[in-house]
Design an enzyme around this catalytic site. Structure first.
Site, PDB file in Angstrom:
ATOM      1  N   SER A   1       0.850  -1.190   0.000  1.00  0.00           N
ATOM      2  CA  SER A   1       0.000   0.000   0.000  1.00  0.00           C
ATOM      3  C   SER A   1       0.885   1.239   0.000  1.00  0.00           C
ATOM      4  O   SER A   1       1.649   1.480   0.944  1.00  0.00           O
ATOM      5  CB  SER A   1      -0.872   0.006   1.252  1.00  0.00           C
ATOM      6  OG  SER A   1      -1.463   1.282   1.404  1.00  0.00           O
TER       7      SER A   1
ATOM      8  N   HIS B   1      -1.510  -1.135  -3.930  1.00  0.00           N
ATOM      9  CA  HIS B   1      -2.791  -0.741  -3.345  1.00  0.00           C
ATOM     10  C   HIS B   1      -2.782   0.778  -3.170  1.00  0.00           C
ATOM     11  O   HIS B   1      -1.828   1.339  -2.623  1.00  0.00           O
ATOM     12  CB  HIS B   1      -2.898  -1.455  -2.001  1.00  0.00           C
ATOM     13  CG  HIS B   1      -4.173  -1.290  -1.269  1.00  0.00           C
ATOM     14  ND1 HIS B   1      -5.310  -2.019  -1.555  1.00  0.00           N
ATOM     15  CD2 HIS B   1      -4.499  -0.498  -0.209  1.00  0.00           C
ATOM     16  CE1 HIS B   1      -6.274  -1.683  -0.699  1.00  0.00           C
ATOM     17  NE2 HIS B   1      -5.811  -0.755   0.120  1.00  0.00           N
TER      18      HIS B   1
ATOM     19  N   ASP C   1      -4.878   3.860  -1.593  1.00  0.00           N
ATOM     20  CA  ASP C   1      -5.942   4.195  -0.638  1.00  0.00           C
ATOM     21  C   ASP C   1      -6.481   5.588  -0.921  1.00  0.00           C
ATOM     22  O   ASP C   1      -5.747   6.573  -0.805  1.00  0.00           O
ATOM     23  CB  ASP C   1      -5.382   4.149   0.790  1.00  0.00           C
ATOM     24  CG  ASP C   1      -5.167   2.726   1.272  1.00  0.00           C
ATOM     25  OD1 ASP C   1      -6.119   1.934   1.180  1.00  0.00           O
ATOM     26  OD2 ASP C   1      -4.053   2.422   1.730  1.00  0.00           O
TER      27      ASP C   1
ATOM     28  N   MET D   1      -9.035   8.365   0.336  1.00  0.00           N
ATOM     29  CA  MET D   1      -9.839   8.759   1.506  1.00  0.00           C
ATOM     30  C   MET D   1     -10.371  10.180   1.300  1.00  0.00           C
ATOM     31  O   MET D   1      -9.651  11.037   0.789  1.00  0.00           O
ATOM     32  CB  MET D   1      -8.975   8.729   2.767  1.00  0.00           C
ATOM     33  CG  MET D   1      -8.300   7.395   3.027  1.00  0.00           C
ATOM     34  SD  MET D   1      -7.398   7.409   4.589  1.00  0.00           S
ATOM     35  CE  MET D   1      -6.539   5.835   4.504  1.00  0.00           C
TER      36      MET D   1
ATOM     37  N   HIS E   1      -8.652   1.360  -3.397  1.00  0.00           N
ATOM     38  CA  HIS E   1      -9.562   1.119  -2.266  1.00  0.00           C
ATOM     39  C   HIS E   1     -10.239   2.463  -1.965  1.00  0.00           C
ATOM     40  O   HIS E   1      -9.612   3.366  -1.422  1.00  0.00           O
ATOM     41  CB  HIS E   1      -8.705   0.608  -1.098  1.00  0.00           C
ATOM     42  CG  HIS E   1      -9.431   0.464   0.190  1.00  0.00           C
ATOM     43  ND1 HIS E   1      -8.777   0.271   1.389  1.00  0.00           N
ATOM     44  CD2 HIS E   1     -10.754   0.473   0.490  1.00  0.00           C
ATOM     45  CE1 HIS E   1      -9.656   0.174   2.360  1.00  0.00           C
ATOM     46  NE2 HIS E   1     -10.863   0.304   1.850  1.00  0.00           N
TER      47      HIS E   1
ATOM     48  N   MET F   1     -12.235   4.695   0.067  1.00  0.00           N
ATOM     49  CA  MET F   1     -12.819   4.950   1.397  1.00  0.00           C
ATOM     50  C   MET F   1     -13.497   6.310   1.318  1.00  0.00           C
ATOM     51  O   MET F   1     -13.058   7.298   1.924  1.00  0.00           O
ATOM     52  CB  MET F   1     -11.710   4.930   2.463  1.00  0.00           C
ATOM     53  CG  MET F   1     -11.241   3.534   2.796  1.00  0.00           C
ATOM     54  SD  MET F   1      -9.641   3.525   3.620  1.00  0.00           S
ATOM     55  CE  MET F   1      -8.573   3.592   2.197  1.00  0.00           C
TER      56      MET F   1
ATOM     57  N   MET G   1     -11.456  -5.776   5.791  1.00  0.00           N
ATOM     58  CA  MET G   1     -10.629  -4.833   6.555  1.00  0.00           C
ATOM     59  C   MET G   1     -10.233  -5.498   7.874  1.00  0.00           C
ATOM     60  O   MET G   1     -11.089  -5.950   8.642  1.00  0.00           O
ATOM     61  CB  MET G   1     -11.387  -3.540   6.858  1.00  0.00           C
ATOM     62  CG  MET G   1     -11.563  -2.607   5.675  1.00  0.00           C
ATOM     63  SD  MET G   1     -10.055  -2.201   4.777  1.00  0.00           S
ATOM     64  CE  MET G   1      -9.111  -1.303   6.007  1.00  0.00           C
TER      65      MET G   1
ATOM     66  N   GLY H   1      -8.748   4.194   7.599  1.00  0.00           N
ATOM     67  CA  GLY H   1      -8.433   5.608   7.827  1.00  0.00           C
ATOM     68  C   GLY H   1      -6.971   5.864   8.127  1.00  0.00           C
ATOM     69  O   GLY H   1      -6.468   6.944   7.849  1.00  0.00           O
TER      70      GLY H   1
ATOM     71  N   GLY I   1      -2.790   4.066   8.552  1.00  0.00           N
ATOM     72  CA  GLY I   1      -1.859   2.950   8.440  1.00  0.00           C
ATOM     73  C   GLY I   1      -1.284   2.630   9.814  1.00  0.00           C
ATOM     74  O   GLY I   1      -1.520   3.364  10.791  1.00  0.00           O
ATOM     75  N   GLY I   2      -0.550   1.542   9.884  1.00  0.00           N
ATOM     76  CA  GLY I   2       0.188   1.216  11.106  1.00  0.00           C
ATOM     77  C   GLY I   2      -0.651   0.795  12.299  1.00  0.00           C
ATOM     78  O   GLY I   2      -0.185   0.851  13.431  1.00  0.00           O
TER      79      GLY I   2
ATOM     80  N   ASP J   1      -6.640  -6.270   4.468  1.00  0.00           N
ATOM     81  CA  ASP J   1      -6.002  -4.951   4.495  1.00  0.00           C
ATOM     82  C   ASP J   1      -5.943  -4.410   5.921  1.00  0.00           C
ATOM     83  O   ASP J   1      -6.976  -4.176   6.540  1.00  0.00           O
ATOM     84  CB  ASP J   1      -6.823  -4.002   3.595  1.00  0.00           C
ATOM     85  CG  ASP J   1      -6.216  -2.612   3.481  1.00  0.00           C
ATOM     86  OD1 ASP J   1      -5.070  -2.408   3.919  1.00  0.00           O
ATOM     87  OD2 ASP J   1      -6.907  -1.734   2.920  1.00  0.00           O
ATOM     88  N   GLY J   2      -4.708  -4.190   6.391  1.00  0.00           N
ATOM     89  CA  GLY J   2      -4.507  -3.534   7.678  1.00  0.00           C
ATOM     90  C   GLY J   2      -3.757  -4.402   8.677  1.00  0.00           C
ATOM     91  O   GLY J   2      -4.198  -5.492   9.020  1.00  0.00           O
ATOM     92  N   GLY J   3      -2.602  -3.910   9.097  1.00  0.00           N
ATOM     93  CA  GLY J   3      -1.851  -4.583  10.156  1.00  0.00           C
ATOM     94  C   GLY J   3      -1.196  -5.886   9.737  1.00  0.00           C
ATOM     95  O   GLY J   3      -0.845  -6.696  10.596  1.00  0.00           O
TER      96      GLY J   3
ATOM     97  N   GLY K   1       1.210  -2.119   4.145  1.00  0.00           N
ATOM     98  CA  GLY K   1       1.691  -0.743   4.055  1.00  0.00           C
ATOM     99  C   GLY K   1       2.960  -0.551   4.843  1.00  0.00           C
ATOM    100  O   GLY K   1       4.071  -0.656   4.318  1.00  0.00           O
ATOM    101  N   SER K   2       2.811  -0.297   6.154  1.00  0.00           N
ATOM    102  CA  SER K   2       4.011   0.006   6.954  1.00  0.00           C
ATOM    103  C   SER K   2       5.011  -1.137   6.994  1.00  0.00           C
ATOM    104  O   SER K   2       6.214  -0.893   7.053  1.00  0.00           O
ATOM    105  CB  SER K   2       3.649   0.428   8.378  1.00  0.00           C
ATOM    106  OG  SER K   2       2.316   0.296   8.653  1.00  0.00           O
TER     107      SER K   2
HETATM  108  C1  DX5 Z   1      -6.131   1.768   6.038  1.00  0.00           C
HETATM  109  C2  DX5 Z   1      -5.769   1.488   4.609  1.00  0.00           C
HETATM  110  C3  DX5 Z   1      -4.711   0.492   4.461  1.00  0.00           C
HETATM  111  C4  DX5 Z   1      -3.361   0.921   4.986  1.00  0.00           C
HETATM  112  C5  DX5 Z   1      -2.692  -0.319   5.513  1.00  0.00           C
HETATM  113  O1  DX5 Z   1      -7.307   2.479   6.081  1.00  0.00           O
HETATM  114  O2  DX5 Z   1      -6.907   1.003   3.909  1.00  0.00           O
HETATM  115  O3  DX5 Z   1      -4.573   0.079   3.110  1.00  0.00           O
HETATM  116  O4  DX5 Z   1      -2.551   1.506   4.009  1.00  0.00           O
HETATM  117  O5  DX5 Z   1      -1.584   0.053   6.209  1.00  0.00           O
HETATM  118  P1  DX5 Z   1      -0.849  -0.937   7.224  1.00  0.00           P
HETATM  119  O6  DX5 Z   1      -0.404  -2.128   6.409  1.00  0.00           O
HETATM  120  O7  DX5 Z   1       0.280  -0.116   7.735  1.00  0.00           O
HETATM  121  O8  DX5 Z   1      -1.838  -1.325   8.268  1.00  0.00           O
HETATM  122 ZN    ZN Z   2      -6.588   0.061   1.921  1.00  0.00          ZN
END
Ligand code: DX5
Ligand code: ZN
Length: 249
Positions: A32, A57, A59, A61, A90, A92, A161, A166, A168-169, A199-201, A221-222
């Site tokens: 991401s 990916h 994002d 928002m 994605h 959002m 999700m 909203g 990352g990390g 997606d996420g964590g 992402g992170s």
């Molecule tokens: C969060 C995003 C994710 C985010 C994931 O709302 O939809 O795609 O970039 O980031 P990590 O992998 O750091 O949780």
């Molecule tokens: Zn995402």
């Protein structure tokens, strides 16, 4: 862009991201760019492409559906001009019906919309396909997979999700894997072909469990872009995931 999603599907297939899950050889790590350094976005993307990444990916928002803003179409257009990598968007945002076609025109290959904002989800998913992209539906941690039952034969992918959207990390919510297992079972029972994305964590510590639960696309992402070497981070996660799946089988 063609008015038929077959163009997008053919492109995905040629990269090993086929129309159907059964055509895809291995789980895909999907970095991401939300976590990337935007001062050198091109280099960041090149690095993960070198590690074998076929899709990233993006994002989007809007500051309404989620309490944060990210990027608009100029980023999508710039990446599209710079690279052939597949772009998973994605959304959002509160108004995907207006913006999905705009992002597809800008270069999105796959677009996912949140169940929570779509009043006419069936229509929205068909619209995305008609504009030539793969259509995905996303569910938040508090949304049940059961609510998707009537669109699972339409979607190209379901995004679960594993954090509240909203930021990352954040920390991975373990119940997401139960939802993945439910979708996996449903897909087997009904002989459907949608991909399952999470997606996420996600990171090296949980990617084996994620892979074993049946995920096809792992957004990271992170754990990729905040690591000292993004390419190595991707390779490491990919290896761990493949080992986990081969042990399961
Ligand atoms: C969060 C995003 C994710 C985010 C994931 O709302 O939809 O795609 O970039 O980031 P990590 O992998 O750091 O949780
Ligand atoms: Zn995402």
């Amino acid at each position: 862009m063609s008015c038929d999603s077959s163009v997008a599907i053919a492109a995905m297939r040629s990269l090993g991201l086929g129309k159907t899950r059964r055509e895809v050889p291995v789980l895909q790590i999907v970095p991401s760019i939300f976590a990337a350094n935007f001062m050198r976005l091109g280099d960041e993307i090149r690095r993960v492409e070198e590690a074998g990444v076929r899709m990233i990916h993006v994002d989007i928002m809007d500051g309404h559906f989620v309490p944060n803003f990210t990027m608009g179409t100029p980023i999508t257009e710039s990446i599209r001009r710079f690279s052939k990598i597949k772009l998973d968007h994605h959304l959002m945002i509160e108004d995907p019906d207006t913006y999905a076609p705009i992002f597809i025109k800008a270069g999105a290959d796959a677009v996912s919309v949140h169940y929570e904002v779509c009043r006419n989800l069936d229509r929205t998913l068909h619209m995305i396909k008609e504009h030539g992209a793969l259509a995905g539906v996303v569910i938040n941690p508090a949304t049940s997979t059961r609510l998707l039952e009537n669109v699972l034969d339409i979607v190209d992918y379901v995004l679960v999700m594993s954090v509240n959207p909203g930021y990352g990390g954040q920390t991975f919510i373990p119940n997401s894997l139960n939802k993945v297992r439910e979708l996996y079972r449903f897909r087997e029972e009904r002989r459907l072909n949608f991909f399952i994305e999470i997606d996420g964590g996600a990171g090296p510590e949980n990617v084996a469990d994620i892979a074993r639960a049946g995920v096809d696309w792992v957004v990271a992402g992170s754990s990729v872009f905040h690591s000292p070497d993004a390419a190595e981070a991707v390779r490491d996660m990919q290896r761990t995931a493949e080992e986990a799946i081969s042990i399961r089988v």
